[in-house]
Design an enzyme around this catalytic site. Structure first.
Site: not given
Ligand code: 3HC
Length: 286
Positions: A142, A192, A154
């Site tokens: 996961h 989750n 995970e």
């Molecule tokens: N793919 C690759 N890299 C990405 C990306 C993507 N989709 N989105 C953002 N990034 C990278 C950016 O390139 C940036 O790096 P860089 O500036 O060095 O190029 C870095 O991440 C930070 O991005 P931003 O500056 O645009 O924005 P933020 O600082 O707000 O970070 C985020 C964005 C990393 C998404 C942050 O908001 C975060 O960690 N959010 C929480 C995400 C989370 O909880 N994820 C788990 C979800 S649950 C899940 O997936 C499980 C499922 O079962 C539901």
């Protein structure tokens, strides 16, 4: 050691695309398969954008990008996946669809080939019933969105998963730059089981008028140091996926406390699925 040279991914959405990217960047021969060639084209475009961003930020050289691209193959012919050492299924969270896919490919994956699912909540033991004798080579892997950024995988064993399959999957996760953490095979696993009730509760807080959506998110970001508020995170994950996961937990854990909030369900019915639809809790159309 994992003994893996070639990785196949089924499904080129945000999770499948992210897994393919880190696989290729870390030197694995990678094939990403999707029935839908438009989805594959979108996936390739997204990869190219992220590679350009990597160069711009000094994380990748032009040679690194060329090396990763040479390892990445986009296929809409399923035959391209059968010689992979592991297949990682990353389609939508639909138990019947996942079982149908595994039932269709299981007898092509013999020997030491691993069958992995990126399910976020569905029982691995249940999904493994679709692969017959290969249940010992079936495992949950996961990943988290955005895959290139989030460090966790995970790892979930089904009842029949062999020790060798687990060890190879952990070694592969590490070779992809991730930290593998085990969880047991209960609906929603750990991630989750803990995350989704928080997101669901944020919808209840909004529905009951405890605060406006922006304020709910601001409170959780500034007060709890979450990188995103729960409502924006729900949009990012996809509101339909959140409902699917809640449904799987309500059913699998046999407890009504995991029922999805009516407001969350209503937004899904209205097509407000989050970032991917341009609108969810918040508006992304601009
Ligand atoms: N793919 C690759 N890299 C990405 C990306 C993507 N989709 N989105 C953002 N990034 C990278 C950016 O390139 C940036 O790096 P860089 O500036 O060095 O190029 C870095 O991440 C930070 O991005 P931003 O500056 O645009 O924005 P933020 O600082 O707000 O970070 C985020 C964005 C990393 C998404 C942050 O908001 C975060 O960690 N959010 C929480 C995400 C989370 O909880 N994820 C788990 C979800 S649950 C899940 O997936 C499980 C499922 O079962 C539901």
């Amino acid at each position: 050691m994992h003994g893996i040279n070639k990785v196949a991914i089924i499904g080129s959405g945000q999770m499948g695309g992210g897994i393919a990217q880190i696989s290729a960047v870390n030197g694995f021969e990678t094939v990403i398969y999707d029935l839908n060639s438009d989805a594959l084209t979108r996936c390739e475009g997204f990869h190219n954008k992220l590679f350009a961003r990597g160069v711009e930020k000094g994380r990748m050289s032009d040679d690194d990008v060329a090396g990763a691209k040479a390892k990445l193959n986009y296929a809409n012919d399923i035959n391209a996946i059968y010689d992979a050492d592991i297949v990682i299924e990353a389609v939508i969270e639909d138990v019947d669809l996942k079982k149908k896919i595994f039932a269709g490919i299981a007898d092509k994956f013999t020997d030491n080939q691993i069958l992995a699912t990126n399910t976020s909540s569905i029982s691995i033991t249940d999904l493994a019933t679709s692969v017959g004798d290969a249940a010992d080579r079936f495992i949950g892997m996961h990943f988290f969105n955005p895959v290139p950024v989030m460090k966790l995988v995970e790892v979930i064993n089904g009842l029949a998963t062999s020790e060798e399959t687990t060890k190879r999957t952990i070694a592969l996760s590490e070779a992809m730059g991730k930290v593998a953490v085990p969880a047991n095979d209960r609906a929603g696993f750990v991630s989750n089981r803990v995350l989704m009730p928080m997101i669901n509760e944020a919808f209840y807080a909004w529905m009951e008028g405890v605060a406006e959506p922006e304020h709910i998110d601001e409170i959780m970001k500034l007060g709890m140091a979450h990188p995103m508020g729960p409502l924006r995170l729900a949009d990012f994950i996809g509101l339909d996926t959140c409902v699917h996961i809640m449904d799987v937990m309500a059913e699998g854990l046999n407890n009504d406390r995991y029922r999805a909030c009516p407001l969350l369900k209503q937004l899904v019915v209205a097509g407000r699925l989050g970032n991917k639809a341009g609108r969810g809790v918040f508006d992304y159309s601009k």
